[in-house]
Structure formats: structure tokens, C-alpha cells
Design an enzyme around this catalytic site. Structure first.
Site, PDB file in Angstrom:
ATOM      1  N   ASP A  16      12.738  26.048 -50.558  1.00 44.07           N
ATOM      2  CA  ASP A  16      12.943  27.360 -50.195  1.00 44.07           C
ATOM      3  C   ASP A  16      14.312  27.446 -49.130  1.00 44.07           C
ATOM      4  OD1 ASP A  16      10.733  27.843 -51.396  1.00 44.07           O
ATOM      5  OD2 ASP A  16       9.566  27.257 -49.837  1.00 44.07           O
ATOM      6  N   HIS A  61       4.449  32.599 -51.741  1.00 42.27           N
ATOM      7  CA  HIS A  61       5.682  33.159 -52.374  1.00 42.27           C
ATOM      8  C   HIS A  61       5.300  34.239 -53.330  1.00 42.27           C
ATOM      9  CE1 HIS A  61       8.317  30.326 -50.868  1.00 42.27           C
ATOM     10  NE2 HIS A  61       7.737  29.322 -51.291  1.00 42.27           N
ATOM     11  N   HIS A  66       0.849  27.561 -50.368  1.00 43.11           N
ATOM     12  CA  HIS A  66       2.404  27.623 -50.160  1.00 43.11           C
ATOM     13  C   HIS A  66       2.822  28.588 -51.555  1.00 43.11           C
ATOM     14  CE1 HIS A  66       6.356  26.436 -49.149  1.00 43.11           C
ATOM     15  NE2 HIS A  66       6.629  26.479 -50.315  1.00 43.11           N
ATOM     16  N   GLU A  67       2.648  28.169 -52.712  1.00 44.09           N
ATOM     17  CA  GLU A  67       3.063  29.048 -53.862  1.00 44.09           C
ATOM     18  C   GLU A  67       2.517  30.406 -53.939  1.00 44.09           C
ATOM     19  OE1 GLU A  67       5.584  27.868 -55.356  1.00 44.09           O
ATOM     20  OE2 GLU A  67       5.720  26.031 -54.676  1.00 44.09           O
TER      21      GLU A  67
END
Length: 338
Positions: free
Chosen positions: A146, A55, A51-52
């Protein structure tokens, strides 16, 4: 603790995260937790890293520098030097994480829908659930999730960035309060989540307010020019006399026209009076430039945990700027908008 690098980004473990994982597998070894549950918890953090990374990948495409991805017991954090204030860029960076989770969930659903047999079927089910939960949680329209940043990006297309932040932060606080009240009756864990969201919303607003107030203000506007300096060949006793007379806690150390280091009261407080300043000063000095914006300097101070920076111009010492100078400027700017 740095564990590996992806896309040139260091992925680090906070020591508390390491302790948590050791504790979980110790409980599993002792029979208090099932191995399936321990593996599921580990899987959660694998999904958090992905997930990170999503980003970070999009942020890198917009030229944002990523210092690291830090894993904490409460999740992961992409440590970006600065989140873009361009609404479209912030929107794409923010939505990249949840969108990646949704895509992974959809891909995982394929073998489940085809009803393929095999020992990995429970794993696919867990992986699907983890991705959906993480995506939905992060899409809550509240900072620091987010969803709060996505909402701000959408609002910032229509109103000022500061007002968009205030609206998103206030909505986040409202959601946090509702979670906390619900937690009183159903699950106390919701109170902790609500507190986390409330603090995150307030911090985001204050951070944006500071950057908005200081926008366009440079170091040269607020620094102390021609600061009092010490020499490396002075004794600690002589330096203390200067400190008590001038009543400052830190001083640049110069050798002629050259900046040699910086020394603070903390550096010399435990040294013998006959020791030379050059022996206790910090030689590797973080500096600021006259034309540098205060927001950049404040971020630099926070990152290096410093209270003051020498100001350089044309290779020479021009002044010194302290955290107190910046706070004083902020207070004046706030009074100007009240």
C-alpha cells in the site's frame, strides 16, 4: 474456494492456502507446533481479510467493482477491476488498510494498558502485534504494498501519473535490493521479500506504461475488419483447410449475419474431420465493441484467458482483434516515445 461474502464481495481461498492451513494444524496435532502458534497464524489471515475489506469498502464508495478477495499463503489480494487514477481516490483506498490495522491495534491496546486480568490477555497482545506489523509492512513505500500506491498518489498530484509510477517503482526496486543484500547477512527470508517487492514494482510500472500508451486507442483503430468466418454447418476438415490456407488460429462462426460462436485450432485439433464446427465451437462468446478502449479489451482477454475477441457493432460482426494486434500496437507506441 468461495467461503463467504461480505459487503457483497466473495472471499475466496486459493487451494494452496487451504493446503498450508491443513499442514499447519497437522504439525500442531503431531506436536511439532504449539497450538498458540497455529492460532496466531490463523489470526494473521483473519487480520488480512479485515485489511482487504477496508480497501474494498473505500473502493466501492468510489464506484470501483470488486470481483473478490483472494487469500493466498503470502497474504490477501483485493481483486479490483481497476484502481482509480485520481490521486485522492487511490490515496484513500490505499491508506484504508493500514489505517484500519492501526485503529484495531489502538483499540486492542486499551485492555492491555488497563492491565485487565483474564485468559484473553495473551490474545490481545498477539492481536496488537499482528496489526502493527501488518500496518508497518504495508506502509513500506514500494509496490505492490500500500505504501507504494500511497507514494504514487502523493507524487501524482505534482507530476504525471506515469512519472509518479516510475519514481515509486524505482524506489521500490532500491528498497528490494537493500533487503536482498541485508538478507545475505542476516535472514534469507528478506531475500524472498526483496524479490517479491522487485517483481511487484516492475509489474506495476509495466502495467501503468501499457495503460498510458494505449489511452485513447480504441478497438476500431487496430482490429482486422471483415474477418474470415466459418459456418456452423462446415465440417472440421473444411475448417482445417481454411485455417491452413489463411494461417490464423481462431475464427468467428456466423450463421448468416448472426455471430454463432468462435472456434480455434485447439477446439478442432482432436475432433474427427467429419464433425460439424457447430458441435465444437464455443457458443458463449466474449466480444469487444468498436469504440471500446484497448486497455479494457486487454484486461478482458487476461481475465478470460483469451487470445482473440470478435468485434461487434450495431449487433453485427465488424471485425476481430487479437492479443497480437494489441502487442503490435504497443510496440509501435513504445518506439514513438523512445
Amino acid at each position: 474456494m468461495k467461503i463467504f461474502r461480505v459487503l457483497g464481495i466473495p472471499v475466496e481461498l486459493d487451494i494452496s492456502f487451504l493446503i498450508l492451513m491443513v499442514f499447519i494444524y497437522l504439525l500442531t496435532y503431531l506436536g511439532f507446533l504449539s497450538l498458540n502458534l497455529a492460532v496466531l497464524i490463523t489470526l494473521v489471515f483473519v487480520v488480512v481479510v479485515i485489511h482487504e475489506l477496508a480497501h474494498s469498502y473505500v473502493a466501492l464508495r468510489f464506484g470501483v467493482k470488486i470481483r473478490s478477495i483472494l487469500l493466498l499463503p503470502i497474504g490477501g489480494v483485493s481483486r479490483m477491476e481497476e484502481i482509480p487514477k485520481v490521486p485522492r481516490q487511490e490515496f484513500l483506498i490505499s491508506i484504508a488498510g493500514p489505517l484500519t490495522n492501526i485503529i484495531m491495534a489502538m483499540l486492542t491496546a486499551v485492555p492491555l494498558m488497563l492491565n485487565l486480568p483474564g485468559p484473553f490477555r495473551p490474545f490481545f497482545g498477539d492481536f496488537l502485534a499482528v496489526n502493527l506489523v501488518l500496518a508497518l509492512f504495508n506502509l513500506i513505500p514500494a509496490f505492490p504494498m500500500d505504501g507504494g500506491r500511497i507514494l504514487r498518489a502523493i507524487l501524482a498530484e505534482r507530476v504525471s501519473y506515469l512519472r509518479a509510477t516510475r519514481i515509486a517503482a524505482n524506489l521500490g526496486k532500491t528498497i528490494a535490493a537493500m533487503m536482498a543484500v541485508t538478507g545475505l547477512f542476516y535472514n534469507l527470508f528478506l531475500i524472498l521479500i526483496g524479490l517479491f517487492i522487485y517483481i511487484g514494482a516492475e509489474q506495476e510500472y509495466q502495467s501503468t506504461l501499457i495503460s498510458s500508451l494505449l489511452e485513447g486507442v480504441t478497438v476500431g483503430d487496430v482490429m482486422t475488419p471483415d474477418p474470415v468466418t466459418l459456418r456452423p454447418d462446415m465440417t472440421v476438415g473444411e475448417a482445417l483447410d481454411v485455417m491452413f490456407r489463411k494461417k490464423h488460429m481462431g475464427y468467428p462462426v456466423t450463421d448468416g449475419d448472426e455471430l454463432a460462436g468462435i472456434v480455434t485450432f485447439h477446439d478442432i485439433s482432436e475432433a474427427a474431420r467429419d464433425v460439424m464446427v457447430g458441435d465444437v465451437m464455443t457458443a458463449e462468446v466474449v466480444t469487444a465493441a468498436e469504440d471500446e478502449e484497448l486497455t479494457s479489451v486487454l484486461e478482458k482477454m487476461n481475465r478470460h484467458q483469451l487470445g482473440r475477441l470478435p468485434v461487434m457493432g450495431d449487433g453485427k460482426l465488424k471485425g476481430i482483434i487479437s492479443r497480437t494486434d494489441i502487442i503490435r500496437t504497443l510496440n509501435l507506441m513504445r518506439k514513438g516515445i523512445e
